[in-house]
Scaffold this motif. Structure first.
Motif, PDB file in Angstrom:
ATOM      1  N   LEU A   1       0.823  -1.218   0.000  1.00 39.57           N
ATOM      2  CA  LEU A   1       0.000   0.000   0.000  1.00 39.57           C
ATOM      3  C   LEU A   1       0.853   1.262   0.000  1.00 39.57           C
ATOM      4  O   LEU A   1       1.936   1.304   0.584  1.00 39.57           O
ATOM      5  N   ASP A   2       0.330   2.307  -0.626  1.00 42.68           N
ATOM      6  CA  ASP A   2       1.005   3.595  -0.708  1.00 42.68           C
ATOM      7  C   ASP A   2       1.083   4.222   0.689  1.00 42.68           C
ATOM      8  O   ASP A   2       0.049   4.550   1.280  1.00 42.68           O
ATOM      9  N   PRO A   3       2.288   4.410   1.256  1.00 39.70           N
ATOM     10  CA  PRO A   3       2.402   4.939   2.624  1.00 39.70           C
ATOM     11  C   PRO A   3       1.965   6.393   2.756  1.00 39.70           C
ATOM     12  O   PRO A   3       1.783   6.876   3.872  1.00 39.70           O
ATOM     13  N   LYS A   4       1.798   7.087   1.639  1.00 33.39           N
ATOM     14  CA  LYS A   4       1.303   8.471   1.716  1.00 33.39           C
ATOM     15  C   LYS A   4      -0.194   8.513   1.984  1.00 33.39           C
ATOM     16  O   LYS A   4      -0.726   9.535   2.411  1.00 33.39           O
ATOM     17  N   ILE A   5      -0.875   7.399   1.722  1.00 30.47           N
ATOM     18  CA  ILE A   5      -2.326   7.339   1.889  1.00 30.47           C
ATOM     19  C   ILE A   5      -2.730   6.416   3.034  1.00 30.47           C
ATOM     20  O   ILE A   5      -3.654   6.719   3.789  1.00 30.47           O
ATOM     21  N   PHE A   6      -2.023   5.296   3.174  1.00 32.44           N
ATOM     22  CA  PHE A   6      -2.409   4.280   4.145  1.00 32.44           C
ATOM     23  C   PHE A   6      -1.363   4.209   5.253  1.00 32.44           C
ATOM     24  O   PHE A   6      -0.181   4.022   4.986  1.00 32.44           O
ATOM     25  N   PHE A   7      -1.818   4.342   6.501  1.00 33.80           N
ATOM     26  CA  PHE A   7      -0.912   4.481   7.647  1.00 33.80           C
ATOM     27  C   PHE A   7      -1.145   3.358   8.649  1.00 33.80           C
ATOM     28  O   PHE A   7      -2.286   3.076   9.038  1.00 33.80           O
ATOM     29  N   ARG A   8      -0.042   2.727   9.093  1.00 28.69           N
ATOM     30  CA  ARG A   8      -0.117   1.671  10.104  1.00 28.69           C
ATOM     31  C   ARG A   8      -0.306   2.318  11.476  1.00 28.69           C
ATOM     32  O   ARG A   8       0.631   2.851  12.071  1.00 28.69           O
ATOM     33  N   ALA A   9      -1.530   2.272  11.981  1.00 33.46           N
ATOM     34  CA  ALA A   9      -1.848   2.956  13.229  1.00 33.46           C
ATOM     35  C   ALA A   9      -1.369   2.184  14.453  1.00 33.46           C
ATOM     36  O   ALA A   9      -0.939   2.772  15.442  1.00 33.46           O
ATOM     37  N   ASN A  10      -1.446   0.869  14.390  1.00 32.88           N
ATOM     38  CA  ASN A  10      -1.054   0.021  15.510  1.00 32.88           C
ATOM     39  C   ASN A  10      -0.874  -1.403  15.001  1.00 32.88           C
ATOM     40  O   ASN A  10      -0.863  -1.639  13.800  1.00 32.88           O
ATOM     41  N   ARG A  11      -0.737  -2.331  15.913  1.00 30.37           N
ATOM     42  CA  ARG A  11      -0.477  -3.721  15.524  1.00 30.37           C
ATOM     43  C   ARG A  11      -1.601  -4.309  14.685  1.00 30.37           C
ATOM     44  O   ARG A  11      -1.372  -5.193  13.855  1.00 30.37           O
ATOM     45  N   LYS A  12      -2.826  -3.801  14.861  1.00 29.87           N
ATOM     46  CA  LYS A  12      -3.984  -4.441  14.222  1.00 29.87           C
ATOM     47  C   LYS A  12      -4.603  -3.645  13.083  1.00 29.87           C
ATOM     48  O   LYS A  12      -5.429  -4.190  12.349  1.00 29.87           O
ATOM     49  N   HIS A  13      -4.246  -2.364  12.928  1.00 30.44           N
ATOM     50  CA  HIS A  13      -4.991  -1.527  11.992  1.00 30.44           C
ATOM     51  C   HIS A  13      -4.097  -0.713  11.045  1.00 30.44           C
ATOM     52  O   HIS A  13      -3.057  -0.191  11.444  1.00 30.44           O
ATOM     53  N   ILE A  14      -4.550  -0.606   9.789  1.00 32.27           N
ATOM     54  CA  ILE A  14      -4.045   0.364   8.818  1.00 32.27           C
ATOM     55  C   ILE A  14      -5.223   1.251   8.447  1.00 32.27           C
ATOM     56  O   ILE A  14      -6.303   0.754   8.109  1.00 32.27           O
ATOM     57  N   ILE A  15      -5.021   2.565   8.501  1.00 28.65           N
ATOM     58  CA  ILE A  15      -6.115   3.489   8.210  1.00 28.65           C
ATOM     59  C   ILE A  15      -5.829   4.274   6.934  1.00 28.65           C
ATOM     60  O   ILE A  15      -4.680   4.516   6.571  1.00 28.65           O
ATOM     61  N   ASN A  16      -6.884   4.649   6.257  1.00 26.83           N
ATOM     62  CA  ASN A  16      -6.815   5.536   5.099  1.00 26.83           C
ATOM     63  C   ASN A  16      -6.811   6.965   5.633  1.00 26.83           C
ATOM     64  O   ASN A  16      -7.793   7.416   6.229  1.00 26.83           O
ATOM     65  N   LEU A  17      -5.712   7.679   5.449  1.00 30.66           N
ATOM     66  CA  LEU A  17      -5.564   9.017   6.024  1.00 30.66           C
ATOM     67  C   LEU A  17      -6.643   9.978   5.541  1.00 30.66           C
ATOM     68  O   LEU A  17      -7.006  10.919   6.244  1.00 30.66           O
ATOM     69  N   LYS A  18      -7.172   9.755   4.352  1.00 29.58           N
ATOM     70  CA  LYS A  18      -8.170  10.668   3.805  1.00 29.58           C
ATOM     71  C   LYS A  18      -9.525  10.515   4.481  1.00 29.58           C
ATOM     72  O   LYS A  18     -10.425  11.332   4.245  1.00 29.58           O
ATOM     73  N   TYR A  19      -9.688   9.487   5.286  1.00 31.27           N
ATOM     74  CA  TYR A  19     -10.954   9.276   5.992  1.00 31.27           C
ATOM     75  C   TYR A  19     -10.923   9.817   7.417  1.00 31.27           C
ATOM     76  O   TYR A  19     -11.907   9.702   8.140  1.00 31.27           O
ATOM     77  N   ILE A  20      -9.802  10.400   7.827  1.00 32.04           N
ATOM     78  CA  ILE A  20      -9.718  10.903   9.198  1.00 32.04           C
ATOM     79  C   ILE A  20     -10.579  12.159   9.345  1.00 32.04           C
ATOM     80  O   ILE A  20     -10.423  13.136   8.617  1.00 32.04           O
ATOM     81  N   GLN A  21     -11.481  12.108  10.302  1.00 28.76           N
ATOM     82  CA  GLN A  21     -12.362  13.244  10.572  1.00 28.76           C
ATOM     83  C   GLN A  21     -11.909  14.043  11.792  1.00 28.76           C
ATOM     84  O   GLN A  21     -11.991  15.262  11.811  1.00 28.76           O
ATOM     85  N   LYS A  22     -11.407  13.338  12.808  1.00 25.63           N
ATOM     86  CA  LYS A  22     -11.031  14.013  14.047  1.00 25.63           C
ATOM     87  C   LYS A  22      -9.831  13.307  14.663  1.00 25.63           C
ATOM     88  O   LYS A  22      -9.702  12.087  14.584  1.00 25.63           O
ATOM     89  N   ILE A  23      -8.946  14.096  15.282  1.00 28.31           N
ATOM     90  CA  ILE A  23      -7.765  13.563  15.964  1.00 28.31           C
ATOM     91  C   ILE A  23      -7.780  14.067  17.402  1.00 28.31           C
ATOM     92  O   ILE A  23      -7.943  15.268  17.645  1.00 28.31           O
ATOM     93  N   GLU A  24      -7.610  13.154  18.363  1.00 32.90           N
ATOM     94  CA  GLU A  24      -7.626  13.529  19.774  1.00 32.90           C
ATOM     95  C   GLU A  24      -6.424  12.928  20.500  1.00 32.90           C
ATOM     96  O   GLU A  24      -5.969  11.826  20.136  1.00 32.90           O
TER      97      GLU A  24
END
Length: 245
Positions: free
Chosen positions: A188-211
């Motif tokens: 996956l393209d690391p500019k778009i898809f980010f390894r958040a933790n051991r179990k998840h990869i997220i699509n950065l363009k879908y992030i709505q809120k960061i806390e």
């Protein structure tokens, strides 16, 4: 293959090392008496395999695996307690050895390790034949049971590890595919898809809120679904650098 022994009892570590002398393919590169020492050694040595005790002072063996980010070795649990067996296999352990460890059971576990590494080697060779990084505009064919989809990767908001499978989340669908999260991350393209933790990869363009989250981590909320995903403390540093926060 490189192995790391993690056990708070020195005598137990020595006995396991003695037993492992019967298996020349296993190269013991280090040993740790607790989870904190083990994390540092895993980062330094990148062992292929952990012989991991569960009950240790401070953090347990399960806590150790939860703390690991990115690289996670294969695991054989070594413990005096049988009540953790089900939970151990939820962590994708290759085997679960009860102390005192018997040579024939250790031999069975080592055989499982060798079979798993042979399988991974074949997968790696297959990937090398097709190493093109997939962008958000690429479409992939996904089959789960009788259902099939032709999915644009940019529409996948989340990838979740489920043992030897990965669950894809897009629209209102969440099929499973037979692939490890590590293997998928490599494609996956690391500019778009980010390894958040051991179990998840997220699509950065879908992030709505960061806390801000516990222990220096972050929690992100994904738009459309409202899924809340924790970004671990280690990955939060990379995340902030990537997005210049």
């Amino acid at each position: 293959m490189k192995a790391l022994i993690v056990d708070d009892e020195r005598l137990a570590r020595n006995e396991l090392k003695r037993l492992l002398e019967n298996f020349p393919k296993i190269n013991i590169v280090g040993e740790a008496a607790n989870a904190e020492e083990a994390v540092e050694l895993i980062d330094q040595l990148h062992p292929d395999l952990l012989f991991l005790d569960i009950q240790m002072p401070g953090k347990t063996g399960f806590d150790l695996l939860t703390d690991l980010e990115g690289y996670v070795p294969e695991v054989i649990f070594t413990t005096a307690y049988d009540e953790y067996a089900i939970k151990a296999f939820e962590f994708n352990a290759l085997d679960y050895l009860l102390k005192p460890i018997e040579l024939h059971r250790l031999s069975e576990a080592v055989q499982k390790v060798e079979e798993e590494f042979d399988r991974q080697k074949q997968l790696t060779e297959t990937v090398k034949d097709n190493t093109t990084v997939l962008s958000e505009n690429d479409q992939v064919f996904v089959k789960d049971g009788e259902k099939c989809w032709f999915v644009r990767l940019g529409n996948v908001r989340l990838f979740e590890s489920m043992g030897n499978y990965v669950r894809l989340y897009f629209d209102d669908q969440k099929p499973l595919v037979l692939k490890s999260l590590n293997a998928l991350e490599d494609r996956l393209d690391p500019k778009i898809f980010f390894r958040a933790n051991r179990k998840h990869i997220i699509n950065l363009k879908y992030i709505q809120k960061i806390e801000p989250w516990f222990s220096g981590g972050l929690q992100v909320t994904l738009r459309e679904s409202g899924d809340k995903i924790e970004i671990s403390r280690r990955q939060a540093i990379r995340f902030k650098e990537l997005l210049s926060l």
